[in-house]
Write a protein that holds these residues in place. Structure first.
Motif, PDB file in Angstrom:
ATOM      1  N   UNK A  39       0.847  -1.060   0.017  1.00  0.00           N
ATOM      2  CA  UNK A  39       0.147   0.015  -0.070  1.00  0.00           C
ATOM      3  C   UNK A  39       0.957   1.332  -0.143  1.00  0.00           C
ATOM      4  N   UNK A  40       0.269   2.493  -0.222  1.00  0.00           N
ATOM      5  CA  UNK A  40       0.985   3.752  -0.278  1.00  0.00           C
ATOM      6  C   UNK A  40       1.339   4.222   1.067  1.00  0.00           C
ATOM      7  N   UNK A  41       0.389   3.823   1.964  1.00  0.00           N
ATOM      8  CA  UNK A  41       0.430   4.424   3.263  1.00  0.00           C
ATOM      9  C   UNK A  41       0.940   3.215   4.328  1.00  0.00           C
ATOM     10  N   UNK A  42       0.777   3.207   5.439  1.00  0.00           N
ATOM     11  CA  UNK A  42       1.012   2.182   6.602  1.00  0.00           C
ATOM     12  C   UNK A  42      -0.120   1.128   6.199  1.00  0.00           C
ATOM     13  N   UNK A  43      -1.195   1.290   5.841  1.00  0.00           N
ATOM     14  CA  UNK A  43      -2.280   0.380   5.916  1.00  0.00           C
ATOM     15  C   UNK A  43      -3.205   0.262   4.514  1.00  0.00           C
ATOM     16  N   UNK A  44      -3.696  -0.635   4.492  1.00  0.00           N
ATOM     17  CA  UNK A  44      -4.659  -0.858   3.243  1.00  0.00           C
ATOM     18  C   UNK A  44      -6.104  -0.297   3.542  1.00  0.00           C
ATOM     19  N   UNK A  45      -6.627   0.666   2.526  1.00  0.00           N
ATOM     20  CA  UNK A  45      -7.820   1.410   2.548  1.00  0.00           C
ATOM     21  C   UNK A  45      -8.911   0.726   1.888  1.00  0.00           C
ATOM     22  N   UNK A 111      -3.793   0.852  -6.629  1.00  0.00           N
ATOM     23  CA  UNK A 111      -2.647   0.004  -6.717  1.00  0.00           C
ATOM     24  C   UNK A 111      -2.661  -1.124  -5.774  1.00  0.00           C
ATOM     25  N   UNK A 112      -3.388  -1.126  -4.854  1.00  0.00           N
ATOM     26  CA  UNK A 112      -3.532  -2.201  -3.673  1.00  0.00           C
ATOM     27  C   UNK A 112      -3.309  -3.676  -4.249  1.00  0.00           C
ATOM     28  N   UNK A 113      -4.286  -3.565  -5.405  1.00  0.00           N
ATOM     29  CA  UNK A 113      -4.122  -5.115  -6.285  1.00  0.00           C
ATOM     30  C   UNK A 113      -3.999  -4.637  -7.612  1.00  0.00           C
ATOM     31  N   UNK A 114      -3.489  -5.856  -8.202  1.00  0.00           N
ATOM     32  CA  UNK A 114      -3.304  -5.726  -9.634  1.00  0.00           C
ATOM     33  C   UNK A 114      -3.394  -7.190 -10.197  1.00  0.00           C
ATOM     34  N   UNK A 115      -3.897  -7.280 -11.427  1.00  0.00           N
ATOM     35  CA  UNK A 115      -4.392  -8.444 -12.249  1.00  0.00           C
ATOM     36  C   UNK A 115      -3.157  -9.297 -12.651  1.00  0.00           C
ATOM     37  N   UNK A 116      -3.359 -10.552 -12.515  1.00  0.00           N
ATOM     38  CA  UNK A 116      -2.251 -11.378 -12.921  1.00  0.00           C
ATOM     39  C   UNK A 116      -2.563 -11.961 -14.187  1.00  0.00           C
TER      40      UNK A 116
END
Length: 117
Positions: A39-45, A111-116
């Motif tokens: 994640x961009x910060x410390x936690x997932x939003x 950007x927390x998930x991306x497709x494989x």
């Protein structure tokens, strides 16, 4: 007056030409595989992981590093692209959570998930 109008027109044209539409319109299906990114910060939003203090109370390590770059699979698709995910290897998230919910469009945009592929 004409200079101001020309400058305003140039600014308008350049800003509209270079802005991109970040809306992701991906139709999720059961069985799609994604990867959890850092994640961009410390936690997932957008991923509904438990808060760090909850993890401490349950006796696990209080960080999200164990899920970085983890392949996940969609197990259920709900309304408005809200999906339920599970780890592809069958293990539980943080030893206690078999599935977690995610707002897929927001997770892909942030950007927390991306497709494989």
């Amino acid at each position: 007056m004409l200079k101001k109008l020309c400058v305003a027109a140039i600014i308008f044209v350049t800003t509209t030409a270079f802005t991109t539409n970040t809306t992701v319109n991906h139709q999720p299906k059961k069985g799609d595989v994604y990867v959890i990114n850092t994640p961009k910060g410390n936690e997932f939003h957008t991923i509904d992981f438990p808060k760090l203090n909850t993890l401490i109370k349950r006796g696990t390590v209080a960080n999200y590093k164990s899920v970085y770059n983890t392949p996940i699979v969609i197990t259920e698709v709900g309304k408005n692209n809200e999906v339920t995910i599970a780890r592809k290897d069958g293990k539980k998230f943080f030893r206690f959570y078999k599935t977690v919910t995610v707002d897929l469009n927001k997770a892909l945009e942030s950007g927390e998930l991306s497709l494989v592929n």
